[in-house]
Design an enzyme around this catalytic site. Sequence first.
Site, short mmCIF file in Angstrom:
data_model
loop_
_atom_site.label_atom_id
_atom_site.label_comp_id
_atom_site.label_asym_id
_atom_site.label_seq_id
_atom_site.Cartn_x
_atom_site.Cartn_y
_atom_site.Cartn_z
CE1 TYR A 67 22.10 29.25 19.69
CE2 TYR A 67 20.83 29.45 21.72
CZ TYR A 67 21.08 28.80 20.53
OH TYR A 67 20.32 27.71 20.16
CG ASP A 88 28.16 31.73 5.26
OD1 ASP A 88 27.17 32.02 5.96
OD2 ASP A 88 29.32 32.07 5.55
CB VAL A 89 22.19 31.02 5.91
CG1 VAL A 89 21.76 29.67 5.37
CG2 VAL A 89 22.68 30.93 7.36
CG ASN A 129 18.01 23.80 11.56
OD1 ASN A 129 17.56 23.60 12.67
ND2 ASN A 129 19.20 23.34 11.17
C1 BGC Z 1 21.12 25.54 22.78
C2 BGC Z 1 21.66 24.35 23.54
C3 BGC Z 1 21.04 24.29 24.93
C4 BGC Z 1 19.54 24.42 24.87
C5 BGC Z 1 18.91 24.51 26.26
C6 BGC Z 1 19.62 25.49 22.79
O1 BGC Z 1 19.09 26.54 22.04
O2 BGC Z 1 21.63 25.53 21.46
O3 BGC Z 1 23.07 24.44 23.63
O4 BGC Z 1 21.37 23.05 25.53
O5 BGC Z 1 19.18 25.56 24.14
O6 BGC Z 1 19.57 25.43 27.09
#
Ligand code: BGC
Length: 269
Positions: free
Chosen positions: A167, A67-68, A94
């Site tokens: 994210y 688990d990184v 990655n």
């Molecule tokens: C995300 C995807 C998304 C893409 C473009 C990626 O980094 O993981 O879910 O479709 O970006 O928005």
Amino acid sequence: MEQKLSRQVALITGASSGIGAGVAKAMAASGATVVLNYPVDATRPAAEAILADITAAGGKGMTCQADVSKEDEVVRMFKDVVSAYGTVDILVNNAGLQRDSAFTEMTLDQWNTVIGVNLTGQFLCAREAVREFLRRGMQPEKSRALGKIICMSSVHEIIPWAGHANYAASKGGIHMLMQTISQEFAPKKIRINAIGPGAIKTPINHAAWATPEAEAKLEELIPYGRVGVVEDIGAAAVWLASDDSDYVNGVTLFVDGGMTLFPGFSTNG
Ligand code: BGC
């Protein structure tokens, strides 16, 4: 036959599916010995299946659990790889995931999980890789660089993404982590770069391309008119890992069909 990555060991995190699996296959086909990292026991069969495809195609490698986001597991993984193959020449940072949520509903757990794997995981793996490159020293018969690190970023290192604050923050962080350590270690002949994939057909974004209607809507964001495939990223990763890119340091190579060209502005603004 001498190939671009012959005699080099490439560790690819998150190689049991998606882009990581595609990069592992591409690097193995270019002569690298590949280490396919997977996060937990449940993903081991998937990693073994990718490795079986690789060996059936004449490639070689092993799988390795870690688990990184956990320091002790990352340190142990690098020890395992060095004792199996002598060193690591290429790290593909990655492993990544999404835990999407409207911002006001986002839990600390969703935030920490994404930052832990996507950003802290890249820090831990890059640190161990750099330590190993410095310990091992130059091997000019293998590469002009002491070592190479490829950080898997995203178009969302520059494109804000509502509903995905954790994210997007992790990918923006990867950008500065990558450039800062590239600046720090270029004098030691370590090349550190990133790939910024756009929409690539993998499990992480399955809903976005699973039906023809969804795919058509997604393509509105892609000037080049097709959703990407993992082979698009694999080819870029092989180039960034090989001496063909020996003068490339600290860049993010967007592989996105033009998603970062802000296509909405072609008919507006
Ligand atoms: C995300 C995807 C998304 C893409 C473009 C990626 O980094 O993981 O879910 O479709 O970006 O928005």
